[in-house]
Design a protein around this motif. Structure first.
Motif, PDB file in Angstrom:
ATOM      1  N   ASP A   1       0.857  -1.179   0.000  1.00 33.49           N
ATOM      2  CA  ASP A   1       0.000   0.000   0.000  1.00 33.49           C
ATOM      3  C   ASP A   1       0.898   1.236   0.000  1.00 33.49           C
ATOM      4  O   ASP A   1       1.575   1.509   0.999  1.00 33.49           O
ATOM      5  CB  ASP A   1      -0.893  -0.007   1.238  1.00 33.49           C
ATOM      6  N   PRO A   2       0.937   1.992  -1.094  1.00 34.31           N
ATOM      7  CA  PRO A   2       1.871   3.127  -1.163  1.00 34.31           C
ATOM      8  C   PRO A   2       1.601   4.191  -0.109  1.00 34.31           C
ATOM      9  O   PRO A   2       2.529   4.856   0.352  1.00 34.31           O
ATOM     10  CB  PRO A   2       1.662   3.676  -2.581  1.00 34.31           C
ATOM     11  N   THR A   3       0.342   4.350   0.312  1.00 29.52           N
ATOM     12  CA  THR A   3       0.037   5.340   1.346  1.00 29.52           C
ATOM     13  C   THR A   3       0.634   4.925   2.676  1.00 29.52           C
ATOM     14  O   THR A   3       1.270   5.727   3.373  1.00 29.52           O
ATOM     15  CB  THR A   3      -1.492   5.531   1.479  1.00 29.52           C
TER      16      THR A   3
ATOM     17  N   SER B   1       3.100   2.842   3.158  1.00 26.36           N
ATOM     18  CA  SER B   1       4.555   2.858   3.031  1.00 26.36           C
ATOM     19  C   SER B   1       5.106   4.275   3.151  1.00 26.36           C
ATOM     20  O   SER B   1       6.100   4.524   3.849  1.00 26.36           O
ATOM     21  CB  SER B   1       4.954   2.250   1.682  1.00 26.36           C
ATOM     22  N   GLU B   2       4.433   5.218   2.496  1.00 28.15           N
ATOM     23  CA  GLU B   2       4.917   6.600   2.502  1.00 28.15           C
ATOM     24  C   GLU B   2       4.805   7.227   3.888  1.00 28.15           C
ATOM     25  O   GLU B   2       5.733   7.896   4.355  1.00 28.15           O
ATOM     26  CB  GLU B   2       4.114   7.419   1.500  1.00 28.15           C
ATOM     27  N   VAL B   3       3.669   7.000   4.558  1.00 26.55           N
ATOM     28  CA  VAL B   3       3.483   7.590   5.886  1.00 26.55           C
ATOM     29  C   VAL B   3       4.464   6.990   6.896  1.00 26.55           C
ATOM     30  O   VAL B   3       5.104   7.710   7.663  1.00 26.55           O
ATOM     31  CB  VAL B   3       2.028   7.397   6.360  1.00 26.55           C
TER      32      VAL B   3
ATOM     33  N   ALA C   1       7.336   5.510   6.302  1.00 27.24           N
ATOM     34  CA  ALA C   1       8.694   5.957   5.974  1.00 27.24           C
ATOM     35  C   ALA C   1       8.918   7.393   6.430  1.00 27.24           C
ATOM     36  O   ALA C   1       9.978   7.740   6.961  1.00 27.24           O
ATOM     37  CB  ALA C   1       8.940   5.834   4.470  1.00 27.24           C
ATOM     38  N   GLY C   2       7.905   8.253   6.233  1.00 29.41           N
ATOM     39  CA  GLY C   2       8.041   9.646   6.648  1.00 29.41           C
ATOM     40  C   GLY C   2       8.247   9.792   8.142  1.00 29.41           C
ATOM     41  O   GLY C   2       9.102  10.569   8.599  1.00 29.41           O
TER      42      GLY C   2
ATOM     43  N   GLU D   1      11.756   8.517   9.027  1.00 30.60           N
ATOM     44  CA  GLU D   1      12.808   9.454   8.587  1.00 30.60           C
ATOM     45  C   GLU D   1      12.879  10.668   9.501  1.00 30.60           C
ATOM     46  O   GLU D   1      13.969  11.121   9.859  1.00 30.60           O
ATOM     47  CB  GLU D   1      12.555   9.871   7.138  1.00 30.60           C
TER      48      GLU D   1
ATOM     49  N   HIS E   1      14.501   2.562   3.469  1.00 33.89           N
ATOM     50  CA  HIS E   1      14.347   2.025   2.118  1.00 33.89           C
ATOM     51  C   HIS E   1      12.985   1.344   2.061  1.00 33.89           C
ATOM     52  O   HIS E   1      12.479   0.870   3.078  1.00 33.89           O
ATOM     53  CB  HIS E   1      15.461   1.034   1.792  1.00 33.89           C
ATOM     54  N   ARG E   2      12.397   1.286   0.865  1.00 33.25           N
ATOM     55  CA  ARG E   2      11.055   0.731   0.740  1.00 33.25           C
ATOM     56  C   ARG E   2      10.998  -0.350  -0.335  1.00 33.25           C
ATOM     57  O   ARG E   2      11.757  -0.316  -1.303  1.00 33.25           O
ATOM     58  CB  ARG E   2      10.049   1.844   0.397  1.00 33.25           C
TER      59      ARG E   2
ATOM     60  N   ALA F   1       7.751  -3.007  -2.255  1.00 36.98           N
ATOM     61  CA  ALA F   1       6.302  -3.178  -2.358  1.00 36.98           C
ATOM     62  C   ALA F   1       5.858  -4.630  -2.469  1.00 36.98           C
ATOM     63  O   ALA F   1       4.659  -4.901  -2.474  1.00 36.98           O
ATOM     64  CB  ALA F   1       5.776  -2.389  -3.556  1.00 36.98           C
TER      65      ALA F   1
END
Length: 279
Positions: free
Chosen positions: A31-33, A35-37, A39-40, A43, A50-51, A53
């Motif tokens: 789920d890109p959402t 993963s992005e949240v 990771a954010g 960070e 690193h990610r 999918a």
């Protein structure tokens, strides 16, 4: 929805304070959402992220980036998180002991138990707060990176040796492939040989948590037995003590061992909602 209602409210994780643990984290989620949240948040907390999918990409990224910890979603296309964790644990290039925090759906008790069985060190259930996940990641990595004095004495009993400084354990001279929690659990048992340790104490002292799912301890004891006992179905080293917990010792069982262990395990299954086996 992958996140709890608290997500997005309140301050984001602060920059790491002096002494806060950091490192490289591989986040695996299709789920890109999510993963992005995740990771954010990691960070901003000072981690290098690193990610990936899917399962094959996760194994490739793990080999390339050599992460200090993997956040791994259970439900992945093609190759699920259980298989990814199995392959990481079977890896002979040093990735077998990398801590894994698995993301599972709330209510999927069997899946969480399976995740622990294949070698996950911890899990977080969805919906979850990314801030909670950051705290879990820090907790696991803090345990993994805790400095041990070079002169910390080796522990030895019943053919087992544990070198805390080198984080190396052997059985009858052969090196044991232990995960982070399995190593810490074995070291704790040897340090407290002959003492009865209940699951609450083990969670507090080995995991560093004052509360949590006690089936996590149960499954790790079972996994550790599978690696150090000559017959895990009839454990002679990590003994179950009726109504109390576990005791590490090398002597023979009392005559009433079978009845006591069976009764204790039945109670543990009922209390935790998970199959205890001989834990």
């Amino acid at each position: 929805m992958a996140f709890s209602n608290a997500t997005g409210r309140g301050p984001a994780p602060a920059a790491p304070a002096p002494g806060d643990v950091t490192g490289r984290v591989l986040v695996v989620d299709d789920d890109p959402t999510v993963s992005e949240v995740v990771a954010g948040y990691l960070e901003r907390a000072g981690f290098t992220v690193h990610r990936a999918a899917d399962g094959p990409a996760a194994l490739e990224a793990a080999a390339r980036h050599r992460p200090d910890l993997v956040v791994l979603d259970l439900m992945l296309p093609g190759m699920d998180g259980l298989e990814v964790c199995r392959r990481l644990r079977a890896n002979g290039n040093g990735m077998g002991s990398v801590p894994v925090v698995m993301l599972t759906a709330r209510g999927d008790e069997d899946d969480r138990i399976l995740g622990l069985e294949v070698g996950a060190d911890d899990y977080v259930t969805k919906p979850f707060s990314p801030r909670e996940l950051v705290l879990r990641v820090r907790s696991v990595l803090r345990r993994a990176s805790s400095a041990v004095p070079a002169d910390e004495p080796r522990l030895a009993a019943a053919g087992l040796t544990v070198d805390p400084a080198a984080r190396r354990a052997t059985r009858d001279g052969a090196e044991l492939a232990l995960t982070l929690r399995e190593f810490d659990l074995l070291a704790y048992f040897l340090q407290h040989a002959g003492q009865v340790c209940d699951r609450e104490r083990l969670m507090r002292e080995v995991w560093g948590w004052d509360f949590g799912d006690l089936s996590t301890v149960t499954v790790h004891v079972r996994r550790l037995r599978s690696k150090i006992e000559k017959d895990p179905a009839d454990p002679q080293l990590i003994r179950t003590v009726w109504g109390a917990g576990y005791r590490f010792e090398a002597g023979p069982y009392p005559a009433d061992r079978t009845a006591s262990v069976s009764a204790y395990e039945a109670a543990s299954v009922s209390a935790s909602g998970a199959e205890d086996g001989h834990a």
